[in-house]
Scaffold this motif. Structure first.
Motif, PDB file in Angstrom:
ATOM      1  N   ALA A 246       0.463  -1.339  -0.037  1.00  0.00           N
ATOM      2  CA  ALA A 246      -0.064   0.258  -0.438  1.00  0.00           C
ATOM      3  C   ALA A 246       1.157   1.092  -0.527  1.00  0.00           C
ATOM      4  O   ALA A 246       0.658   2.015  -0.621  1.00  0.00           O
ATOM      5  CB  ALA A 246      -0.728  -0.118   0.856  1.00  0.00           C
ATOM      6  N   ALA A 247       1.780   1.049   0.670  1.00  0.00           N
ATOM      7  CA  ALA A 247       2.608   2.689   0.832  1.00  0.00           C
ATOM      8  C   ALA A 247       3.649   2.590  -0.326  1.00  0.00           C
ATOM      9  O   ALA A 247       3.491   3.978  -0.821  1.00  0.00           O
ATOM     10  CB  ALA A 247       4.099   2.574   2.226  1.00  0.00           C
ATOM     11  N   ARG A 248       3.757   1.306  -0.823  1.00  0.00           N
ATOM     12  CA  ARG A 248       4.496   2.026  -1.984  1.00  0.00           C
ATOM     13  C   ARG A 248       3.293   2.504  -3.285  1.00  0.00           C
ATOM     14  O   ARG A 248       4.029   3.557  -3.994  1.00  0.00           O
ATOM     15  CB  ARG A 248       4.919   0.800  -3.336  1.00  0.00           C
ATOM     16  N   ARG A 252       4.089   5.504  -5.192  1.00  0.00           N
ATOM     17  CA  ARG A 252       4.057   6.069  -6.701  1.00  0.00           C
ATOM     18  C   ARG A 252       2.612   7.370  -7.210  1.00  0.00           C
ATOM     19  O   ARG A 252       3.240   8.102  -7.877  1.00  0.00           O
ATOM     20  CB  ARG A 252       3.968   4.916  -7.486  1.00  0.00           C
ATOM     21  N   GLN A 253       2.029   7.207  -6.493  1.00  0.00           N
ATOM     22  CA  GLN A 253       0.959   8.154  -6.952  1.00  0.00           C
ATOM     23  C   GLN A 253       1.369   9.650  -6.338  1.00  0.00           C
ATOM     24  O   GLN A 253       1.148  10.428  -7.197  1.00  0.00           O
ATOM     25  CB  GLN A 253      -0.426   8.220  -6.054  1.00  0.00           C
ATOM     26  N   VAL A 276       8.385   1.995  -7.714  1.00  0.00           N
ATOM     27  CA  VAL A 276       8.073   3.229  -8.044  1.00  0.00           C
ATOM     28  C   VAL A 276       8.550   4.223  -8.020  1.00  0.00           C
ATOM     29  O   VAL A 276       7.253   4.692  -9.033  1.00  0.00           O
ATOM     30  CB  VAL A 276       8.550   3.453  -6.131  1.00  0.00           C
ATOM     31  N   VAL A 277       9.618   4.214  -8.777  1.00  0.00           N
ATOM     32  CA  VAL A 277      10.353   5.136 -10.012  1.00  0.00           C
ATOM     33  C   VAL A 277      10.124   4.849 -11.094  1.00  0.00           C
ATOM     34  O   VAL A 277      10.606   5.154 -11.684  1.00  0.00           O
ATOM     35  CB  VAL A 277      11.422   5.192  -9.277  1.00  0.00           C
ATOM     36  N   ALA A 278      10.006   3.076 -11.803  1.00  0.00           N
ATOM     37  CA  ALA A 278       9.709   3.105 -13.054  1.00  0.00           C
ATOM     38  C   ALA A 278       9.325   4.338 -13.750  1.00  0.00           C
ATOM     39  O   ALA A 278       8.173   4.528 -13.555  1.00  0.00           O
ATOM     40  CB  ALA A 278       9.072   1.549 -13.158  1.00  0.00           C
ATOM     41  N   GLY A 279      10.180   4.176 -14.694  1.00  0.00           N
ATOM     42  CA  GLY A 279       9.845   5.633 -15.277  1.00  0.00           C
ATOM     43  C   GLY A 279       9.559   7.113 -15.612  1.00  0.00           C
ATOM     44  O   GLY A 279       9.188   7.898 -16.418  1.00  0.00           O
ATOM     45  N   ALA A 313      13.316  18.870  -4.968  1.00  0.00           N
ATOM     46  CA  ALA A 313      12.539  19.904  -4.527  1.00  0.00           C
ATOM     47  C   ALA A 313      11.258  18.579  -3.398  1.00  0.00           C
ATOM     48  O   ALA A 313      11.468  19.509  -2.413  1.00  0.00           O
ATOM     49  CB  ALA A 313      11.842  20.689  -4.993  1.00  0.00           C
ATOM     50  N   VAL A 314      11.260  18.072  -3.467  1.00  0.00           N
ATOM     51  CA  VAL A 314      10.679  16.597  -2.406  1.00  0.00           C
ATOM     52  C   VAL A 314      11.475  14.990  -2.761  1.00  0.00           C
ATOM     53  O   VAL A 314      11.329  15.132  -3.778  1.00  0.00           O
ATOM     54  CB  VAL A 314       9.557  16.334  -3.338  1.00  0.00           C
ATOM     55  N   ILE A 315      11.475  14.828  -1.900  1.00  0.00           N
ATOM     56  CA  ILE A 315      12.901  13.781  -1.441  1.00  0.00           C
ATOM     57  C   ILE A 315      11.617  12.197  -0.713  1.00  0.00           C
ATOM     58  O   ILE A 315      10.778  12.603   0.195  1.00  0.00           O
ATOM     59  CB  ILE A 315      13.455  13.516  -0.419  1.00  0.00           C
ATOM     60  N   GLY A 316      10.865  11.558  -1.695  1.00  0.00           N
ATOM     61  CA  GLY A 316       9.532  10.930  -1.112  1.00  0.00           C
ATOM     62  C   GLY A 316      10.585   9.226  -0.969  1.00  0.00           C
ATOM     63  O   GLY A 316      11.472   8.689  -1.281  1.00  0.00           O
ATOM     64  N   ALA A 317       9.873   9.428   1.000  1.00  0.00           N
ATOM     65  CA  ALA A 317      10.082   8.162   1.339  1.00  0.00           C
ATOM     66  C   ALA A 317       9.025   7.204   2.246  1.00  0.00           C
ATOM     67  O   ALA A 317       7.667   7.188   1.819  1.00  0.00           O
ATOM     68  CB  ALA A 317      11.797   8.061   2.120  1.00  0.00           C
TER      69      ALA A 317
END
Ligand code: TXA
Ligand code: MG
Length: 352
Positions: A246-248, A252-253, A276-279, A313-317
């Motif tokens: 769910a978190a992935r 990605r969203q 999560v980061v594909a493409g 600008a933003v780092i996702g984790a």
């Protein structure tokens, strides 16, 4: 470079002499690099706070070379503290104890207590032994920056403010020590860290938890005004807390949305998160496998700095659970996110 296991005695003697002369020495510990000063000298401690840009109300940890130095800095070391020391020293456990008069009040920001630990790193021990005094040391980063896990991080943050940097390679654990207060009737966890809470509770029973982000709010206090100009603007960290699948999806969203908004993006991910980061054009700090949290911990701060340095600008984790080292990892990510947390707890996943 100094040898991680057998540091050159001549180098350590020089470093110890600097500490005795109220100068500042950055040194490796098994957790992160520390910025050290004579813990018994008010002058040295004042210089330490100034160099780091640390507010006077944020106390620092006193580091010992051996258990015999404990009576110098703390009074009333009870049976509970003794058991913890027996089990976890030397190592990444800091105990908050009643402070002895020999320790200047400024070390503890005026508190009647003192935080003490005996690091397991040979270079840290050799330095304290050579100095012949306990060493007060916060993590060797600028206030509000991720902790320094390599000498290069120390140079980047504190360069000319330090009299000597002892480089013994990357800090093996990569996250700071666990801090436990044993001054009151019941032991209290002030910061999760290198010693898992489960190991402590297995030894002494249930431990009270302080609310997150009340004690070490360094990472949480994003204060761009304090950062040196040569750093790119500090990225915002966006943290998704929840079960892996769910978190992935949610992460990605988020990243897709930000990408549509033309934001330059980064992410801190484990190998299992590739989808999560594909493409997407995202600067990723890879943390290793989710199955190996020790490696994730070791890489976390360095990866944070690398991705940040790319000018995103933003780092996702996303969170990696809250057991073992996962709790400390979650704590550091939460503080770095400073409020930008998407908690999926209780959010039902639609069947797909
Ligand atoms: O692993 C570590 O603990 C590293 C290495 C260098 O030893 N040090 C470290 O120091 O992380 P620092 O200054 O970044 O974090 C120390 C934390 C602070 O959040 C401070 O609030 C807490 O320890 N602390 C220090 N003295 C305290 C006291 N007397 N009572 C409660 N908290 C205290
Ligand atoms: Mg710190």
């Amino acid at each position: 470079m100094v040898d991680r296991f057998e540091p050159d005695p001549a180098v350590m003697a020089r470093a110890g002499a600097l500490i005795r002369a109220d100068r500042l020495v950055a040194f490796p510990t098994e957790t992160v690099y520390g910025l050290g000063a004579n813990a018994l000298s008010a002058t040295a401690v004042a210089a330490l706070f100034a160099a780091k840009g640390r507010p006077a109300n944020d106390p620092v940890i006193v580091h010992l070379a051996d258990e015999a130095q404990l009576d110098l800095v703390a009074t009333a070391v009870g049976p509970l503290a003794r058991r913890l020391i027996e089990a976890f020293w030397p190592g990444p456990l800091t105990l908050v104890l009643p402070r002895a008069d020999a320790v200047p009040a400024a070390v503890s920001a005026g508190l009647p207590s003192v935080a003490v630990r005996l690091p397991a790193h040979a270079v840290a021990q050799a330095l304290i032994r050579a100095a012949r005094v306990p060493i007060a040391a916060p993590s060797a980063n600028l206030f509000s920056r991720p902790s320094a896990t390599t000498a290069a991080h120390v140079v980047a943050d504190l360069g000319d403010r330090v009299d000597l940097i002892l480089d013994a390679g990357p800090a093996p654990i990569g996250l700071e020590s666990t801090i436990l207060a044993v001054t009151g009737a019941r032991p209290r966890l002030l910061r999760p860290g290198g010693v898992p809470l489960e190991a402590i509770e297995a030894l002494i029973g249930p431990v009270e938890r302080a609310a997150t982000a009340t004690v070490d709010d360094e990472a949480a206090q994003l204060a761009p005004g304090l950062l040196s100009k040569h750093y790119s603007p500090r990225a915002r960290l966006s943290l998704v807390i929840g079960e892996p699948a769910a978190a992935r999806r949610r992460l990605r969203q988020e990243l897709e949305e930000l990408h549509r908004g033309r934001q330059r993006l980064g992410a801190l991910l484990v190998n299992e998160d590739a989808e999560v980061v594909a493409g997407l054009p995202i600067v990723v700090g890879w943390l290793g496998s989710e199955q190996d949290l020790a490696t994730v911990a070791e890489r976390l701060f360095a990866a944070m700095r690398e991705v940040d340095a790319a000018g995103v600008a933003v780092i996702g984790a996303r969170s990696l659970g809250s057991t073992g080292l996962g709790l400390a990892i979650l704590d550091r990510l939460t503080r770095a996110a400073a409020g930008r947390v998407i908690d999926l707890a209780g959010v039902r996943e639609p069947e797909s």
